[in-house]
Scaffold this motif. Structure first.
Motif, PDB file in Angstrom:
ATOM      1  N   VAL A 187      11.911  12.613  -9.848  1.00 55.60           N
ATOM      2  CA  VAL A 187      11.773  12.681 -11.294  1.00 55.60           C
ATOM      3  C   VAL A 187      12.547  11.501 -11.886  1.00 55.60           C
ATOM      4  O   VAL A 187      13.648  11.195 -11.434  1.00 55.60           O
ATOM      5  N   THR A 188      11.974  10.855 -12.870  1.00 57.49           N
ATOM      6  CA  THR A 188      12.600   9.682 -13.485  1.00 57.49           C
ATOM      7  C   THR A 188      12.996  10.025 -14.917  1.00 57.49           C
ATOM      8  O   THR A 188      12.230  10.633 -15.670  1.00 57.49           O
ATOM      9  N   LEU A 189      14.205   9.628 -15.292  1.00 57.60           N
ATOM     10  CA  LEU A 189      14.727   9.921 -16.622  1.00 57.60           C
ATOM     11  C   LEU A 189      15.720   8.837 -17.031  1.00 57.60           C
ATOM     12  O   LEU A 189      16.046   7.952 -16.239  1.00 57.60           O
ATOM     13  N   PHE A 190      16.215   8.941 -18.248  1.00 56.34           N
ATOM     14  CA  PHE A 190      17.202   7.973 -18.724  1.00 56.34           C
ATOM     15  C   PHE A 190      18.571   8.338 -18.159  1.00 56.34           C
ATOM     16  O   PHE A 190      18.916   9.521 -18.026  1.00 56.34           O
ATOM     17  N   ARG A 191      19.319   7.320 -17.855  1.00 63.41           N
ATOM     18  CA  ARG A 191      20.626   7.532 -17.220  1.00 63.41           C
ATOM     19  C   ARG A 191      21.551   8.383 -18.078  1.00 63.41           C
ATOM     20  O   ARG A 191      22.360   9.159 -17.572  1.00 63.41           O
ATOM     21  N   LYS A 192      21.425   8.253 -19.406  1.00 64.00           N
ATOM     22  CA  LYS A 192      22.371   8.935 -20.305  1.00 64.00           C
ATOM     23  C   LYS A 192      22.243  10.460 -20.262  1.00 64.00           C
ATOM     24  O   LYS A 192      23.157  11.158 -20.712  1.00 64.00           O
ATOM     25  N   VAL A 193      21.120  10.988 -19.719  1.00 63.18           N
ATOM     26  CA  VAL A 193      20.934  12.443 -19.732  1.00 63.18           C
ATOM     27  C   VAL A 193      21.050  13.051 -18.322  1.00 63.18           C
ATOM     28  O   VAL A 193      20.637  14.201 -18.117  1.00 63.18           O
ATOM     29  N   ILE A 194      21.587  12.300 -17.393  1.00 60.56           N
ATOM     30  CA  ILE A 194      21.694  12.796 -16.015  1.00 60.56           C
ATOM     31  C   ILE A 194      22.450  14.117 -15.954  1.00 60.56           C
ATOM     32  O   ILE A 194      21.979  15.098 -15.350  1.00 60.56           O
ATOM     33  N   ASP A 195      23.628  14.173 -16.569  1.00 58.63           N
ATOM     34  CA  ASP A 195      24.454  15.385 -16.477  1.00 58.63           C
ATOM     35  C   ASP A 195      23.758  16.584 -17.106  1.00 58.63           C
ATOM     36  O   ASP A 195      23.793  17.698 -16.559  1.00 58.63           O
ATOM     37  N   ASP A 196      23.140  16.365 -18.265  1.00 56.86           N
ATOM     38  CA  ASP A 196      22.448  17.464 -18.932  1.00 56.86           C
ATOM     39  C   ASP A 196      21.270  17.945 -18.085  1.00 56.86           C
ATOM     40  O   ASP A 196      21.047  19.162 -17.952  1.00 56.86           O
ATOM     41  N   PHE A 197      20.540  17.012 -17.490  1.00 57.12           N
ATOM     42  CA  PHE A 197      19.391  17.394 -16.646  1.00 57.12           C
ATOM     43  C   PHE A 197      19.857  18.197 -15.430  1.00 57.12           C
ATOM     44  O   PHE A 197      19.240  19.198 -15.068  1.00 57.12           O
ATOM     45  N   LYS A 198      20.948  17.773 -14.796  1.00 53.67           N
ATOM     46  CA  LYS A 198      21.456  18.496 -13.619  1.00 53.67           C
ATOM     47  C   LYS A 198      21.832  19.929 -13.986  1.00 53.67           C
ATOM     48  O   LYS A 198      21.560  20.870 -13.227  1.00 53.67           O
ATOM     49  N   THR A 199      22.461  20.102 -15.149  1.00 51.64           N
ATOM     50  CA  THR A 199      22.884  21.429 -15.572  1.00 51.64           C
ATOM     51  C   THR A 199      21.676  22.341 -15.792  1.00 51.64           C
ATOM     52  O   THR A 199      21.643  23.486 -15.317  1.00 51.64           O
ATOM     53  N   LYS A 200      20.670  21.825 -16.515  1.00 50.47           N
ATOM     54  CA  LYS A 200      19.479  22.623 -16.796  1.00 50.47           C
ATOM     55  C   LYS A 200      18.697  22.911 -15.506  1.00 50.47           C
ATOM     56  O   LYS A 200      18.141  24.014 -15.332  1.00 50.47           O
ATOM     57  N   ALA A 201      18.661  21.950 -14.606  1.00 53.39           N
ATOM     58  CA  ALA A 201      17.953  22.156 -13.337  1.00 53.39           C
ATOM     59  C   ALA A 201      18.614  23.267 -12.531  1.00 53.39           C
ATOM     60  O   ALA A 201      17.931  24.131 -11.954  1.00 53.39           O
ATOM     61  N   LYS A 202      19.937  23.273 -12.497  1.00 47.33           N
ATOM     62  CA  LYS A 202      20.677  24.297 -11.757  1.00 47.33           C
ATOM     63  C   LYS A 202      20.404  25.674 -12.328  1.00 47.33           C
ATOM     64  O   LYS A 202      20.276  26.666 -11.594  1.00 47.33           O
ATOM     65  N   GLU A 203      20.315  25.768 -13.671  1.00 48.97           N
ATOM     66  CA  GLU A 203      20.040  27.050 -14.313  1.00 48.97           C
ATOM     67  C   GLU A 203      18.677  27.603 -13.897  1.00 48.97           C
ATOM     68  O   GLU A 203      18.455  28.808 -13.876  1.00 48.97           O
ATOM     69  N   ASN A 204      17.755  26.700 -13.576  1.00 55.99           N
ATOM     70  CA  ASN A 204      16.407  27.104 -13.167  1.00 55.99           C
ATOM     71  C   ASN A 204      16.241  27.124 -11.650  1.00 55.99           C
ATOM     72  O   ASN A 204      15.117  27.178 -11.157  1.00 55.99           O
ATOM     73  N   LYS A 205      17.372  27.068 -10.941  1.00 57.56           N
ATOM     74  CA  LYS A 205      17.394  27.118  -9.477  1.00 57.56           C
ATOM     75  C   LYS A 205      16.692  25.924  -8.821  1.00 57.56           C
ATOM     76  O   LYS A 205      16.090  26.030  -7.761  1.00 57.56           O
ATOM     77  N   PHE A 206      16.759  24.794  -9.521  1.00 60.22           N
ATOM     78  CA  PHE A 206      16.344  23.535  -8.944  1.00 60.22           C
ATOM     79  C   PHE A 206      17.614  22.759  -8.592  1.00 60.22           C
ATOM     80  O   PHE A 206      18.555  22.720  -9.390  1.00 60.22           O
ATOM     81  N   THR A 207      17.655  22.167  -7.427  1.00 64.15           N
ATOM     82  CA  THR A 207      18.879  21.495  -6.963  1.00 64.15           C
ATOM     83  C   THR A 207      18.678  19.992  -6.921  1.00 64.15           C
ATOM     84  O   THR A 207      17.789  19.492  -6.209  1.00 64.15           O
ATOM     85  N   VAL A 208      19.495  19.283  -7.694  1.00 65.85           N
ATOM     86  CA  VAL A 208      19.454  17.818  -7.658  1.00 65.85           C
ATOM     87  C   VAL A 208      20.230  17.350  -6.437  1.00 65.85           C
ATOM     88  O   VAL A 208      21.422  17.643  -6.295  1.00 65.85           O
TER      89      VAL A 208
END
Length: 437
Positions: free
Chosen positions: A236-257
């Protein structure tokens, strides 16, 4: 049987007749195969020196046998998957006869056709010098064995550590043999590609929700690049500035970065290291290591199979090479060294047995030197008890007390430090060629 009894009795008329009786009885009863064991005449020296040599030879005998057993075990490790062929690689030089010098023969044949090597261990030298030569030779072989096996064990450990990285599931295994440069957005100041492990039951959920897990996720940027039994590895490609927020939301949905950043130099280094270690191991073990197949994955498949998409039916890495290796393509230097030096150590060991018979015969039967050594090979394990009874009966006259004590374990022989089980009226030494047991 791979067991031999090396005995001696005085060479006078009475005892030569006793040896003939022994041969007759053992032959008729099918107890053993007997051959003369020729030992040259050595410079005896003093009896005191012989007593010291007796102790030294006993220790050297134990050391030599331990060494050849360790070397035999090293050959087992060398052969790895070809363990059925180990025994045919444990051979000895053919002997002193001109026609046999260049031949390798099995260990049993070497023992039954033993000839003293006058060139390597001159009988004209004092016994102390002969024993010293043997001790130094074996010590050098042991030193070389330790250094060579240590080097291989280091190589093997390093290789196993790298191979472990390719084992396991997508959470733990290396990804360098799965991902490619095309899977990532590289050299971008603003964008970055992440790798996300998604459980198989959640594939549909991932496709529907990944763009909304955070702001600034690039639409339609996800791609499944590999999967195992539990899940799949998505980009998945995204902007660097939202990495931490994306990791948090992914973990909540049981997706592991998965923490992974594509470094072409590091991946190339890891692959080259694996290739180098496999190559080095092959050079040492030749018949046991899988050659890397040109164009195949660097890492072999393991218990948990991870299949790169687009090529689900690829064969295990090196499969055809493994088949070629099983046919044998020569010997590596370590296997070759082991075979040569196993032969040298084994030959030295049998010479030590001959020396022990000589020294003990002189100490037991006195001077001048006059004894006959015989090599007995029991036909089967069940014969050994009866064979011992025959020997004790035939040679009982050599030591009535010892012969009686064998029948009565409660009788002690004054001044004798060996246990009764180790002492017989005749000189006796055991040779066991079951080196792989």
């Amino acid at each position: 049987m791979s067991e031999f009894w090396l005995i001696s009795a005085p060479g006078d008329k009475e005892n030569l007749q006793a040896l003939e009786r022994m041969n007759t009885v053992t032959s008729k009863s099918n107890l053993s195969y007997n051959t003369k064991f020729t030992i040259p005449d050595f410079k005896v020296g003093t009896l005191d020196s012989l007593v010291g040599l007796s102790d030294e030879l006993a220790k050297l005998d134990i050391f030599a046998e331990s060494l050849i057993r360790r070397m035999a075990q090293s050959v087992v490790e060398v052969m790895e998957d070809a363990k059925g062929k180990v025994q045919e690689n444990l051979l000895a030089n053919g002997g002193l006869k001109e026609k046999m010098k260049c031949l390798k023969i099995d260990l049993t044949s070497f023992v039954t056709h033993f000839e003293w090597d006058m060139a390597k261990y001159p009988a004209k030298q004092p016994l102390v010098s002969v024993v010293d030569t043997l001790a130094k030779q074996l010590a050098q072989i042991e030193t070389d064995l330790k250094s060579r096996t240590a080097a291989y064990n280091t190589l093997k450990t390093n290789l196993e550590n790298l191979e472990k990285k390719s084992m396991g599931n997508l959470f733990t295994r290396t990804l360098s043999d799965i991902v490619s440069k095309e899977d990532f957005v590289l050299d971008s100041e603003y964008l970055i590609t992440l790798l996300v492990i998604v459980p198989k039951p959640s594939y549909v959920q991932w496709q529907k929700t990944y763009e909304s897990l955070s702001d600034m996720v690039v639409p339609r940027s996800t791609k499944l690049i590999a999967e195992d039994k539990e899940g799949g590895l998505f980009t998945v490609t995204l902007f660097r500035k939202v990495i931490d927020d994306f990791k948090t939301k992914a973990k909540e949905n049981k997706f592991t970065v998965r923490e992974f950043y594509y470094d072409e130099k590091e991946i190339k280094r890891e692959r080259e290291e694996m290739t180098r270690l496999l190559s080095d191991k092959k050079q040492q073990y030749q018949t046991s290591c899988v050659a890397l197949k040109k164009g195949s994955s660097t890492f072999p498949d393991h218990k948990v199979k991870v299949t790169p998409l687009g090529n689900p039916d690829r064969p295990a890495a090196g499969q055809s090479d493994r088949e070629r290796e099983s046919e044998g393509e020569g010997e590596g230097p370590l296997l070759r060294w082991l075979k040569v030096n196993f032969s040298e150590a084994f030959i030295a060991w049998i010479h030590i047995k001959a020396l022990r018979v000589f020294v003990e015969s002189v100490l037991r039967y006195g001077l001048p030197v006059n004894f006959q050594a015989v090599l007995l090979q029991p036909h089967k394990k069940s014969c050994t008890k009866r064979l011992r009874e025959v020997l004790n009966s035939v040679f009982r006259h050599l030591d009535e007390v010892a012969a009686a004590s064998i029948l009565d374990a409660s009788v002690e022989i004054p001044g004798l430090q060996l246990s009764n089980q180790d002492y017989f009226p005749y000189v006796y030494f055991h040779i066991d060629l079951s080196l792989l047991d």
